[in-house]
Motif scaffolding. Structure first.
Motif, mmCIF file in Angstrom:
data_model
loop_
_atom_site.group_PDB
_atom_site.id
_atom_site.type_symbol
_atom_site.label_atom_id
_atom_site.label_comp_id
_atom_site.label_asym_id
_atom_site.label_seq_id
_atom_site.Cartn_x
_atom_site.Cartn_y
_atom_site.Cartn_z
ATOM 1 N N ASP A 127 0.832 -1.205 0.000
ATOM 2 C CA ASP A 127 0.000 0.000 0.000
ATOM 3 C C ASP A 127 0.868 1.256 0.000
ATOM 4 O OD1 ASP A 127 -2.179 -1.633 0.038
ATOM 5 O OD2 ASP A 127 -2.695 -1.290 2.140
ATOM 6 N N ALA A 128 1.948 1.220 0.776
ATOM 7 C CA ALA A 128 2.844 2.378 0.824
ATOM 8 C C ALA A 128 3.545 2.586 -0.513
ATOM 9 C CB ALA A 128 3.879 2.187 1.936
ATOM 10 N N GLU A 129 3.863 1.488 -1.219
ATOM 11 C CA GLU A 129 4.497 1.604 -2.534
ATOM 12 C C GLU A 129 3.639 2.444 -3.473
ATOM 13 O OE1 GLU A 129 7.318 0.885 -3.720
ATOM 14 O OE2 GLU A 129 8.062 -1.100 -3.199
ATOM 15 N N MET A 130 2.322 2.230 -3.447
ATOM 16 C CA MET A 130 1.439 2.892 -4.393
ATOM 17 C C MET A 130 1.328 4.388 -4.125
ATOM 18 S SD MET A 130 1.104 0.239 -5.990
ATOM 19 C CE MET A 130 0.297 1.033 -7.361
ATOM 20 N N GLY A 131 1.720 4.836 -2.953
ATOM 21 C CA GLY A 131 1.639 6.254 -2.645
ATOM 22 C C GLY A 131 2.980 6.956 -2.570
ATOM 23 N N ARG A 132 4.068 6.220 -2.841
ATOM 24 C CA ARG A 132 5.397 6.810 -2.702
ATOM 25 C C ARG A 132 5.906 7.297 -4.051
ATOM 26 N NH1 ARG A 132 10.668 4.772 -2.995
ATOM 27 N NH2 ARG A 132 9.943 2.655 -3.350
ATOM 28 N N PRO A 133 6.258 8.578 -4.175
ATOM 29 C CA PRO A 133 6.838 9.052 -5.442
ATOM 30 C C PRO A 133 8.067 8.227 -5.808
ATOM 31 C CG PRO A 133 6.312 10.899 -4.027
ATOM 32 C CD PRO A 133 6.144 9.654 -3.188
ATOM 33 N N PHE A 134 8.183 7.901 -7.051
ATOM 34 C CA PHE A 134 9.240 7.018 -7.536
ATOM 35 C C PHE A 134 10.080 7.771 -8.535
ATOM 36 C CE2 PHE A 134 10.134 2.959 -10.177
ATOM 37 C CZ PHE A 134 11.357 2.805 -9.552
ATOM 38 N N ASP A 135 11.310 8.110 -8.157
ATOM 39 C CA ASP A 135 12.211 8.834 -9.041
ATOM 40 C C ASP A 135 12.946 7.821 -9.908
ATOM 41 O OD1 ASP A 135 14.052 10.393 -10.305
ATOM 42 O OD2 ASP A 135 14.678 11.489 -8.524
ATOM 43 N N LEU A 136 12.638 7.828 -11.203
ATOM 44 C CA LEU A 136 13.194 6.827 -12.100
ATOM 45 C C LEU A 136 14.702 6.906 -12.223
ATOM 46 C CD1 LEU A 136 10.551 7.127 -14.952
ATOM 47 C CD2 LEU A 136 10.595 5.522 -13.062
ATOM 48 N N ARG A 137 15.293 8.040 -11.846
ATOM 49 C CA ARG A 137 16.743 8.190 -12.020
ATOM 50 C C ARG A 137 17.538 7.305 -11.086
ATOM 51 N NH1 ARG A 137 17.614 14.176 -10.710
ATOM 52 N NH2 ARG A 137 16.203 13.473 -9.071
ATOM 53 N N ASP A 138 16.909 6.746 -10.032
ATOM 54 C CA ASP A 138 17.696 5.947 -9.093
ATOM 55 C C ASP A 138 18.048 4.575 -9.655
ATOM 56 O OD1 ASP A 138 15.453 4.363 -8.877
ATOM 57 O OD2 ASP A 138 15.037 4.841 -6.784
ATOM 58 N N GLY A 139 17.500 4.243 -10.849
ATOM 59 C CA GLY A 139 17.879 3.003 -11.504
ATOM 60 C C GLY A 139 17.153 1.775 -11.025
ATOM 61 N N ARG A 140 16.352 1.868 -9.967
ATOM 62 C CA ARG A 140 15.666 0.687 -9.441
ATOM 63 C C ARG A 140 14.270 0.588 -10.052
ATOM 64 N NH1 ARG A 140 15.756 -0.439 -3.292
ATOM 65 N NH2 ARG A 140 15.225 -2.497 -4.135
ATOM 66 N N LEU A 141 14.218 0.190 -11.291
ATOM 67 C CA LEU A 141 12.927 0.020 -11.948
ATOM 68 C C LEU A 141 12.189 -1.196 -11.407
ATOM 69 C CD1 LEU A 141 14.017 0.756 -15.608
ATOM 70 C CD2 LEU A 141 12.918 2.303 -14.008
ATOM 71 N N LEU A 142 12.924 -2.114 -10.798
ATOM 72 C CA LEU A 142 12.357 -3.316 -10.194
ATOM 73 C C LEU A 142 12.713 -3.319 -8.713
ATOM 74 C CD1 LEU A 142 11.208 -6.250 -10.180
ATOM 75 C CD2 LEU A 142 13.500 -7.007 -10.878
ATOM 76 N N ARG A 143 11.690 -3.441 -7.867
ATOM 77 C CA ARG A 143 11.926 -3.485 -6.419
ATOM 78 C C ARG A 143 11.199 -4.689 -5.841
ATOM 79 N NH1 ARG A 143 10.487 1.787 -6.925
ATOM 80 N NH2 ARG A 143 8.619 1.598 -5.627
ATOM 81 N N VAL A 144 11.897 -5.456 -5.024
ATOM 82 C CA VAL A 144 11.322 -6.645 -4.418
ATOM 83 C C VAL A 144 11.572 -6.593 -2.912
ATOM 84 C CG1 VAL A 144 11.348 -9.167 -4.325
ATOM 85 C CG2 VAL A 144 11.726 -7.994 -6.512
ATOM 86 N N THR A 145 10.526 -6.774 -2.138
ATOM 87 C CA THR A 145 10.627 -6.818 -0.683
ATOM 88 C C THR A 145 10.151 -8.171 -0.198
ATOM 89 O OG1 THR A 145 10.209 -4.441 -0.514
ATOM 90 C CG2 THR A 145 9.930 -5.745 1.489
ATOM 91 N N CYS A 146 10.913 -8.776 0.690
ATOM 92 C CA CYS A 146 10.629 -10.097 1.242
ATOM 93 C C CYS A 146 10.230 -9.941 2.714
ATOM 94 C CB CYS A 146 11.859 -10.987 1.104
ATOM 95 S SG CYS A 146 11.740 -12.574 1.944
ATOM 96 N N VAL A 147 9.081 -10.479 3.078
ATOM 97 C CA VAL A 147 8.604 -10.436 4.468
ATOM 98 C C VAL A 147 8.518 -11.864 4.985
ATOM 99 C CG1 VAL A 147 6.769 -9.685 6.013
ATOM 100 C CG2 VAL A 147 7.266 -8.356 3.948
ATOM 101 N N ARG A 148 9.216 -12.127 6.098
ATOM 102 C CA ARG A 148 9.215 -13.466 6.681
ATOM 103 C C ARG A 148 8.949 -13.367 8.177
ATOM 104 N NH1 ARG A 148 14.952 -15.634 4.454
ATOM 105 N NH2 ARG A 148 15.565 -13.741 5.558
ATOM 106 N N PRO A 149 8.012 -14.159 8.710
ATOM 107 C CA PRO A 149 7.780 -14.152 10.156
ATOM 108 C C PRO A 149 8.869 -14.928 10.877
ATOM 109 C CG PRO A 149 6.344 -15.743 9.100
ATOM 110 C CD PRO A 149 7.087 -15.045 7.997
ATOM 111 N N PRO A 150 9.137 -14.602 12.136
ATOM 112 C CA PRO A 150 10.200 -15.297 12.885
ATOM 113 C C PRO A 150 9.974 -16.794 13.022
ATOM 114 C CG PRO A 150 9.546 -13.268 14.001
ATOM 115 C CD PRO A 150 8.561 -13.488 12.891
ATOM 116 N N ASP A 151 8.712 -17.243 12.987
ATOM 117 C CA ASP A 151 8.463 -18.672 13.176
ATOM 118 C C ASP A 151 8.696 -19.498 11.910
ATOM 119 O OD1 ASP A 151 6.301 -18.089 11.582
ATOM 120 O OD2 ASP A 151 4.760 -18.589 13.066
ATOM 121 N N GLY A 152 9.120 -18.831 10.796
ATOM 122 C CA GLY A 152 9.441 -19.547 9.578
ATOM 123 C C GLY A 152 8.252 -20.162 8.868
#
Length: 450
Positions: A127-152
């Motif tokens: 949800d935060a991604e959809m509201g965050r301005p994205f400056d294309l100059r930073d070169g990260r056209l692809l962003r991946v975030t991994c969420v893992r709970p401590p219990d595996g």
């Protein structure tokens, strides 16, 4: 912002050689948010919210993050568009310039110890991604975030790509590339992994642009433009919501509704489509247009639907944005029956597929100069957008990720409808402007598919 390859890549730099190295998670249809708040800075850079974002939940899978990063690196090498860096060219304006980079996976801790905590955290990130301005100059056209709970107990991925270099078809191909690359990176593969066949690097966007320019040279371009001018509605599309509120007084604050056809309802829909000799998407579009008829103006129906735009062989399997959004007139008067409307939709869709490659800037002028548009491109007016979506599949270690979407709070059009046939279900969602439409009305339109 460039929205068609010929527009986005005119004057692009020389290319590299072709051979160079049971909840919303399951039931909400795939959707794409195209942001609205572009802002040109003093240096000419363009931050963007123009994103395609999905979530993929893998219950029971403890994902190997370094292995995923290697798989993503393979995908970036395979697809030159992902290795581009944004720039403003003095002569040609916004451009992408190839610039190699290695993707990384950001790891985020879940808000609690369990699996549902990981899902909640991932949705909050998306949800935060959809509201965050994205400056294309930073070169990260692809962003991946991994969420893992401590219990595996599993892994949730948030995969975000800038839409200016990745349309819906390309996003699905990126997922397939990443799935294949992750299998090739299997540490248990031994010699098989080391001897995995090398996939040739696909053509760059510059090569596709050059092929397009050749295909649209001379009489070919003029004939294509003339054909589109005859097909497009005169100025503002005829299918407009019957609401007097002017565009300038209507904010982009949006809401969502969705419906899902499964079991007997889905089988009836597929059978009816076959009887009418139309696709599942075409019949769904016809049903929706019929349901909306009392709420729109105009004697003929015109709606926006994206053109795939992959009309030159060089674009085959290339990752990029090949979509132009143009209104298509469908000759279905108010008294038309559902079969007649479905036939008109079929003709309109097939016509657009036969006339891909429209030079976007030239056709935009033909659309935007109507008296009611005040010289502005028509999609900035009252309008309905209808699109079919490919099925999104990301498979890691034999597990297919459960697809989720972020919450959309902006509506680029008065109403955007997204239709996806997965082979065992028909999913449709609507994103609409809250000042014009209420949820009950839109939900009623969607429920007409049953």
């Amino acid at each position: 912002m460039p929205t068609h390859p010929a527009e986005a890549r005119a004057g692009a730099p020389a290319e590299a050689p072709a051979d160079a190295p049971a909840d919303l998670w399951r039931d909400v249809p795939h959707r794409m948010s195209i942001g609205l708040r572009y802002q040109s800075r003093d240096d000419g850079s363009l931050p963007s919210e123009n994103l395609t974002c999905f979530l993929f939940a893998f219950p029971g899978l403890a994902l190997d993050v370094p292995r995923l990063e290697r798989a993503l690196a393979r995908s970036v090498v395979l697809n030159p568009a992902l290795g581009h860096r944004y720039r403003v060219d003095p002569a040609h304006g916004p451009q992408y310039q190839e610039s190699g980079w290695r993707p990384r996976v950001d790891v985020a801790a879940a808000s609690g110890a369990g699996w549902e905590d990981a899902r909640t955290t991932a949705r909050r990130i998306a949800d935060a991604e959809m509201g965050r301005p994205f400056d294309l100059r930073d070169g990260r056209l692809l962003r991946v975030t991994c969420v893992r709970p401590p219990d595996g107990s599993g892994t949730v991925l948030v995969v975000t790509v800038d839409h200016t270099v990745c349309d819906g078809i390309s996003y699905a191909r990126l997922l397939a590339d990443t799935s294949a690359a992750y299998r090739a990176e299997d540490p248990a593969g031994g010699r098989d992994r080391q001897q995995a066949p090398r996939v040739p690097r696909r053509a760059s966007l510059a090569r596709v642009a050059a092929a397009e320019r050749r295909a649209l040279a001379g009489a070919g371009r003029d004939e294509l433009c003339d054909a589109w001018r005859r097909r497009l509605p005169d100025g503002i599309p005829d299918m407009v919501l019957a609401d007097p509120l002017p565009w300038t007084a209507c904010t982009a604050e949006g809401d969502q509704a969705a419906t899902l056809l499964t079991g007997p309802a889905y089988r009836r829909h597929v059978r009816q489509a076959a009887e009418l000799s139309v696709s599942s998407f075409m019949l769904a579009t016809a049903k929706l247009l019929h349901a909306m008829r009392p709420s729109v103006l105009g004697q003929e129906l015109s709606f926006f639907s994206p053109l795939p735009g992959r009309f030159v062989p060089a674009a085959q399997d290339v990752l990029g944005n090949f979509v132009s959004v143009l209104p298509v007139t469908v000759h279905a008067p108010p008294a038309a029956t559902l079969p007649a409307t479905a036939a008109a939709v079929r003709e309109g869709v097939l016509w657009t597929l036969r006339h891909q490659g429209a030079p976007f800037d030239a056709v935009r002028d033909a659309v935007g100069n109507g008296a009611e548009t005040n010289g502005r491109f028509a999609y900035e007016r009252r309008s309905v957008f209808i699109s079919g979506n490919p099925v999104m599949r990301l498979e890691l270690d034999g597990i297919r990720g459960e697809v989720g979407v972020p919450t959309l709070t902006d509506a680029m059009f008065d109403l955007s409808l997204w239709i996806s046939d997965t082979g065992d279900a028909l999913r449709c969602s609507g994103v609409f402007r809250k000042q014009l439409l209420d949820r009950a009305l839109v939900q009623g339109w969607l429920d007409s598919l049953h």
